[in-house]
Write a protein that holds these residues in place. Sequence first.
Motif, mmCIF file in Angstrom:
data_model
loop_
_atom_site.group_PDB
_atom_site.id
_atom_site.type_symbol
_atom_site.label_atom_id
_atom_site.label_comp_id
_atom_site.label_asym_id
_atom_site.label_seq_id
_atom_site.Cartn_x
_atom_site.Cartn_y
_atom_site.Cartn_z
ATOM 1 N N LYS A 149 0.830 -1.213 0.000
ATOM 2 C CA LYS A 149 0.000 0.000 0.000
ATOM 3 C C LYS A 149 0.859 1.255 0.000
ATOM 4 C CE LYS A 149 -4.163 -1.933 2.131
ATOM 5 N NZ LYS A 149 -5.086 -1.901 3.300
ATOM 6 N N GLN A 150 1.913 1.253 0.803
ATOM 7 C CA GLN A 150 2.794 2.416 0.851
ATOM 8 C C GLN A 150 3.497 2.625 -0.486
ATOM 9 O OE1 GLN A 150 3.154 4.604 3.610
ATOM 10 N NE2 GLN A 150 4.023 5.795 1.919
ATOM 11 N N ALA A 181 2.408 1.682 -3.429
ATOM 12 C CA ALA A 181 1.408 2.157 -4.389
ATOM 13 C C ALA A 181 1.167 3.652 -4.217
ATOM 14 C CB ALA A 181 0.110 1.378 -4.211
ATOM 15 N N ASP A 182 1.100 4.111 -2.955
ATOM 16 C CA ASP A 182 0.899 5.544 -2.687
ATOM 17 C C ASP A 182 2.097 6.365 -3.150
ATOM 18 O OD1 ASP A 182 -1.565 5.068 -1.585
ATOM 19 O OD2 ASP A 182 -0.855 5.053 0.491
ATOM 20 N N ASP A 183 3.290 5.868 -2.864
ATOM 21 C CA ASP A 183 4.511 6.607 -3.202
ATOM 22 C C ASP A 183 4.658 6.800 -4.704
ATOM 23 O OD1 ASP A 183 5.129 6.781 -0.538
ATOM 24 O OD2 ASP A 183 6.599 5.146 -0.561
ATOM 25 N N TYR A 184 4.288 5.770 -5.484
ATOM 26 C CA TYR A 184 4.506 5.816 -6.935
ATOM 27 C C TYR A 184 3.214 5.993 -7.725
ATOM 28 C CZ TYR A 184 9.284 4.441 -5.958
ATOM 29 O OH TYR A 184 10.574 4.422 -5.505
ATOM 30 N N LYS A 185 2.127 6.338 -7.005
ATOM 31 C CA LYS A 185 0.844 6.630 -7.659
ATOM 32 C C LYS A 185 0.390 5.482 -8.569
ATOM 33 C CE LYS A 185 0.780 10.817 -5.881
ATOM 34 N NZ LYS A 185 1.981 10.696 -5.049
ATOM 35 N N LEU A 186 0.434 4.264 -8.021
ATOM 36 C CA LEU A 186 0.045 3.067 -8.758
ATOM 37 C C LEU A 186 -1.180 2.438 -8.124
ATOM 38 C CD1 LEU A 186 3.554 1.361 -9.118
ATOM 39 C CD2 LEU A 186 2.348 2.635 -10.897
ATOM 40 N N SER A 187 -1.913 1.662 -8.906
ATOM 41 C CA SER A 187 -2.974 0.845 -8.325
ATOM 42 C C SER A 187 -2.318 -0.256 -7.495
ATOM 43 C CB SER A 187 -3.841 0.225 -9.423
ATOM 44 O OG SER A 187 -3.106 -0.758 -10.141
ATOM 45 N N ALA A 209 1.177 -2.138 -8.363
ATOM 46 C CA ALA A 209 2.248 -2.062 -7.371
ATOM 47 C C ALA A 209 2.725 -3.464 -6.988
ATOM 48 C CB ALA A 209 1.756 -1.310 -6.140
#
Length: 435
Positions: A85-86, A88-94, A98
């Motif tokens: 989850k982190q 995905a948030d850091d790299y703006k991915l689903s 991710a």
Amino acid sequence: MLQKLQNHLQINFPFLKEKKLLLAVSGGIDSMVLVYLFKQLQFDFAVAHCNFQLRHNESNGDANFVKSICDSFSIPLFFQKFDTKQFADDYKLSIQLAARKLRYDWFYELLEKENYNYLLTAHHLDDSLETFLINFSRGTGIDGLTGIPNQNDKIIRPLLPFSRNEIESFAKKNAIKWREDSSNASDKYLRNKLRHDIVPVLKELNPNLLTSFERTIANIKQSQSLVEDASKLVYKMVVEESGTLLKINLKELLKLPNYKAYLFQWLKQFEFTAWNDIYELVYAQSGKQVLSENHVLLKDRDSLLLYVKGNSAKNQVYCVDKESKGVKIPLNVSICNVSNIFNANSNCIFVDEDKLCFPLTIRKWEEGDYFYPLGMQGKKKLSKYFKDEKLSLVDKANLWLLCSDNQIIWVIGMRQDKRFKVETNTTNILQITLQ
């Protein structure tokens, strides 16, 4: 199923028997059957398991289960825990993208670090059908309609000839244990929605759907092969390669009735996505461009130029001291004293050393630059000179100037300035050569 797999491997992957293999194992039924089959066939393999920490205790339970199975069969295990989850948030991915990036980056790292030859996954025929439907629903070219390939580089999918039903029957018959992934029951993701709602209806309409699908995929792959062959033949007639630069001749391209298809085939590997912009670029004015992550496609007169993005060198200046014998960066230029002139050409000039002001500089050209071209009358703006020489925008961007006190001595590799030429009274001659 064991015999069918053995025949499949002997025909399509006979080299695997002598290799070190890494099996991607989630703990689900497909991957556990893969482990069982390759254990029965006595292959040399280890297991790699990812804990994405997306299902809390369930994810930890999967990891413990896989570890217990590997311990009981004395199978080497590699384990990695990810904060998906982190990431995905850091790299703006689903979450799905991710998790995919995390696991495959790690798999490739393991292959290299631990000296394994191939990674095996448990994708099967139903997975391939779902991938076909996903790509079809989103819009795709012929490549997206070929399902999941048997092999991508070091990734091999030996269970692709088998259906989900075959795998489930085999698991139950051989009392193979596995873990159920609760997220597979959710229709949150497109793949699950197709699996639960669409594919069953298609199988009801056609009980032999998977057999028909296999036949269709085989036909599409044959068509894909024809497209690739035609693309390669036309490429030789239309595209000119110069190092990493590709030059697409638009006059020749537009003679083709399906030029868009050829452009797609040639450029898809460079990760472009704005295909309509690319097709419009064919008729755009010079200077227009379309970007991918690492490449530029530029309209330049009667050509499309494809080149790698580079760091701007517009403001970079390199000095050449009087004591030095040249420079290696940005170009390999050598300087030496000689007693007379011989074999002067575009890559080798001779100048009067006493007319120079050291240190010399090497820089990019700028608007307003001018010089006195040797062999021509008067001075000329570089922009006009480049136009007369029919240089492309890429050619101009790659040019360097050798200067003395900001006066141009040489458009390197092209033309010398006559202000610094050797005269009859010259006593110190310098030979400057582009290696």
